[in-house]
Design an enzyme around this catalytic site. Structure first.
Site, mmCIF file in Angstrom:
data_model
loop_
_atom_site.group_PDB
_atom_site.id
_atom_site.type_symbol
_atom_site.label_atom_id
_atom_site.label_comp_id
_atom_site.label_asym_id
_atom_site.label_seq_id
_atom_site.Cartn_x
_atom_site.Cartn_y
_atom_site.Cartn_z
ATOM 1 N N HIS A 41 -47.212 26.479 -25.883
ATOM 2 C CA HIS A 41 -46.630 25.945 -27.120
ATOM 3 C C HIS A 41 -45.354 26.679 -27.517
ATOM 4 C CE1 HIS A 41 -49.887 23.163 -28.447
ATOM 5 N NE2 HIS A 41 -50.551 23.874 -27.548
ATOM 6 N N ASP A 47 -37.751 28.624 -31.038
ATOM 7 C CA ASP A 47 -39.016 27.957 -31.366
ATOM 8 C C ASP A 47 -39.410 27.081 -30.189
ATOM 9 O OD1 ASP A 47 -41.104 27.283 -33.076
ATOM 10 O OD2 ASP A 47 -39.771 26.861 -34.763
HETATM 11 P P1 ADQ Z 1 -45.796 27.210 -35.320
HETATM 12 O O1 ADQ Z 1 -44.963 28.392 -34.964
HETATM 13 O O2 ADQ Z 1 -46.885 27.440 -36.275
HETATM 14 O O3 ADQ Z 1 -46.372 26.488 -34.013
HETATM 15 P P2 ADQ Z 1 -44.503 24.611 -36.300
HETATM 16 O O4 ADQ Z 1 -44.477 23.718 -35.124
HETATM 17 O O5 ADQ Z 1 -43.244 24.524 -37.099
HETATM 18 O O6 ADQ Z 1 -44.706 26.133 -35.932
HETATM 19 O O7 ADQ Z 1 -45.686 24.236 -37.304
HETATM 20 C C1 ADQ Z 1 -46.953 23.930 -36.884
HETATM 21 C C2 ADQ Z 1 -47.726 23.283 -38.041
HETATM 22 O O8 ADQ Z 1 -47.892 24.208 -39.108
HETATM 23 C C3 ADQ Z 1 -47.030 22.051 -38.617
HETATM 24 O O9 ADQ Z 1 -47.932 20.965 -38.631
HETATM 25 C C4 ADQ Z 1 -46.640 22.463 -40.016
HETATM 26 O O10 ADQ Z 1 -46.779 21.433 -40.992
HETATM 27 C C5 ADQ Z 1 -47.593 23.587 -40.345
HETATM 28 N N1 ADQ Z 1 -46.916 24.512 -41.274
HETATM 29 C C6 ADQ Z 1 -45.834 25.269 -41.021
HETATM 30 N N2 ADQ Z 1 -45.460 25.946 -42.122
HETATM 31 C C7 ADQ Z 1 -46.323 25.588 -43.097
HETATM 32 C C8 ADQ Z 1 -46.458 25.934 -44.488
HETATM 33 N N3 ADQ Z 1 -45.592 26.765 -45.060
HETATM 34 N N4 ADQ Z 1 -47.466 25.378 -45.204
HETATM 35 C C9 ADQ Z 1 -48.320 24.518 -44.594
HETATM 36 N N5 ADQ Z 1 -48.239 24.152 -43.303
HETATM 37 C C10 ADQ Z 1 -47.258 24.678 -42.558
HETATM 38 C C11 ADQ Z 1 -46.325 26.733 -32.589
HETATM 39 C C12 ADQ Z 1 -44.937 26.926 -31.996
HETATM 40 C C13 ADQ Z 1 -44.046 25.742 -32.340
HETATM 41 C C14 ADQ Z 1 -44.693 24.442 -31.863
HETATM 42 C C15 ADQ Z 1 -46.137 24.350 -32.350
HETATM 43 C C16 ADQ Z 1 -46.864 23.151 -31.728
HETATM 44 O O11 ADQ Z 1 -44.362 28.143 -32.465
HETATM 45 O O12 ADQ Z 1 -42.762 25.887 -31.738
HETATM 46 O O13 ADQ Z 1 -43.962 23.337 -32.388
HETATM 47 O O14 ADQ Z 1 -46.863 25.527 -32.009
HETATM 48 O O15 ADQ Z 1 -46.779 23.153 -30.342
#
Ligand code: ADQ
Length: 470
Positions: A153, A361
């Site tokens: 991921h 990311d």
């Molecule tokens: P994350 O680093 O957690 O994921 P991201 O893909 O932006 O980053 O978010 C994942 C989920 O978390 C989203 O559904 C989002 O809505 C939720 N989220 C983020 N911030 C939030 C907040 N402040 N409050 C509530 N919910 C929040 C990792 C990788 C990413 C990749 C994902 C999926 O780092 O690059 O996109 O996995 O593969």
């Protein structure tokens, strides 16, 4: 039809709070049968050799407990203090303690031993993320011959960053024991190939036994997505409307600029606030007409680098407040708590600018969710880091270099001044791309590749087979 076994560090919890990824994978399991395997979240005196199987909202979930020491070494140690920063090219933020690697392998061996007992010969196993790179090796050693796929991921590192990771050759050899390795972006597949080509520089010390043979492993980019149409519905739901009404009351005529992230140094939060600071400094006429809301709940906050990022962000936000706030106008709000998806969808829809500027990311699903939530008649503008995997599939976003805060500041101005026609044209292109890369199709595509036996004809995909480089 074969059962699907999903393996990840954590398993889904009860209740509706799950994100799009958990929803899509739950759907896969509901359609094909199978189960989800992972850590229970419990720390015990001795490691559990056998998984406990539970029903979680109709889903079969098998979980094991870990010892406190093993969990510390595997999760906070090797996975999140070595692999996470290195894969995000933050070698300066790695902490290396050599014993963590033993804990990391021990937990993977424990996962494998408990999982192997539950497997049937034609189960298809799908392993998720950097916590579990050695799992296929451990399963193969136990005689498991099933198809096993791995999805990363997070971004794949450049060769130099990879070489900085202790035991990196073992980790790459672990990847060669999967039938399919999926990555977020073409850039990640390219970085992997670069390692594959340079793994054996012609020095007097190189010898064939150090080479990793990837000839049986398929490496492909499968960019993950969200469910943009679900976000479109959610953004007009009563819960989203409640959030919109609440925000409108406090914003008045101010236009909202929004950031939503986990509090993580990879997300570029201090740089983002600095860009906003420069925007306010260079564009006095916009002051009092905008408001920046950053939602960033703490994550991994037992790790000292995360505490430091939190402190830096506090300081930068305080500085901007001190410089620009007036008794009746505040330039920004910084909220350190998580919101459910309906509230987020409301915020996304209200925001005239989605400011999504990670330094690096894997994908960034917030970008997908922001696009899905826009009002097609009057959409907002997405400002997106070119170092997010999402940049490859969203060329219609305003793409910025997040390290260049002057450029990001200028992008904020351009976004706020953008006319309706251009906003709509960009939105349509972005929404089409978000739909094309929806999370349901992502899961199906990965699994259909994984289910394919060697010799079956290849489905259409932009794929790369690696020949042995030994
Ligand atoms: P994350 O680093 O957690 O994921 P991201 O893909 O932006 O980053 O978010 C994942 C989920 O978390 C989203 O559904 C989002 O809505 C939720 N989220 C983020 N911030 C939030 C907040 N402040 N409050 C509530 N919910 C929040 C990792 C990788 C990413 C990749 C994902 C999926 O780092 O690059 O996109 O996995 O593969």
């Amino acid at each position: 039809m074969s059962r699907i076994v999903i393996v990840s560090n954590r398993t889904p919890a009860k209740g509706p709070a799950a994100g799009g990824l958990a929803v899509a994978l739950k759907k896969v399991l509901a359609e094909r049968q199978g189960f989800w395997f992972g850590w229970s979240g419990k720390l015990t005196e001795s490691p559990s050799p056998t998984a406990q199987i539970q029903d979680v909202d109709g889903l079969s979930v098998a979980q094991i407990d870990l010892t406190r020491d093993d969990h510390q070494a595997y999760y906070s140690g090797f996975a999140n203090s070595i692999l996470w920063p290195s894969f995000h090219l933050r070698l300066d933020l790695t902490t290396i303690e050599s014993h963590w690697y033993e804990g990391y392998r021990r937990v993977n061996a424990q996962f494998a031993a408990a999982l192997a007992k539950l497997l049937r010969p034609d189960d298809i196993i799908w392993v998720h993320d950097y916590h579990l790179i050695p799992l296929a090796t451990e399963l193969r050693q136990l005689g498991v011959r099933n198809r096993i796929g791995f999805y990363l991921h997070i971004p794949f590192p450049t060769p130099d960053a990879l070489y900085a990771i202790p035991h990196h050759t073992d980790l790459m050899r672990d990847l060669s024991h999967y039938d399919l390795v999926g990555m977020q972006a073409k850039r990640d597949v390219a970085a992997f190939l670069e390692f594959a080509e340079h793994q054996a520089p012609p020095t007097f010390a190189s010898s064939a036994k150090h080479h990793v043979d990837f000839s049986r492993t398929e490496i492909l980019a499968f960019p993950i997505g969200s469910d943009p149409d679900a976000f479109a519905s959610l953004s007009v739901s009563p819960a989203a409307q409640k959030m919109i009404t609440r925000m409108r009351r406090s914003l008045g005529d101010e236009r909202l600029i929004l950031g939503v992230d986990r509090l993580d140094y990879s997300k570029g939060l201090p740089q983002r606030v600095e860009a906003y600071e420069k925007f306010l400094a260079h564009n006095a006429s916009f002051r009092r007409g905008v408001h920046f809301l950053q939602v960033a709940p703490p994550s991994r906050d037992t790790i000292k680098e995360y505490q430091a990022t939190s402190e830096t962000l506090d300081a930068v936000c305080g500085r901007v407040m001190g410089k620009f706030a007036e008794p009746d106008w505040q330039p920004l709000t910084y909220v350190k708590r998580a919101y459910g998806q309906p509230s987020l969808a409301g915020l996304y829809r209200l925001a005239r600018v989605g400011l999504i500027t990670p330094l690096r990311d894997g994908m960034n699903l917030v970008a997908h969710e922001y696009i899905g939530s826009q009002n097609p008649e009057d959409p907002g503008v997405l400002i997106l880091s070119r170092f997010a995997g999402a940049a490859e599939i969203f060329p219609a976003a305003l793409q910025v270099n997040p390290f260049d805060t002057d450029e990001s500041a200028e992008a904020i101005r351009v976004a706020l001044e953008m006319g309706l026609e251009e906003r709509r044209a960009r939105y349509e292109a972005l929404m089409a791309a978000a739909r094309k890369h929806n999370v349901g199709d992502w899961a199906e595509e990965f699994l259909s590749h994984l289910a394919r036996k060697p010799g079956d004809s290849a489905p259409q995909h932009d794929h790369i087979y690696l020949n042995s480089v030994a």
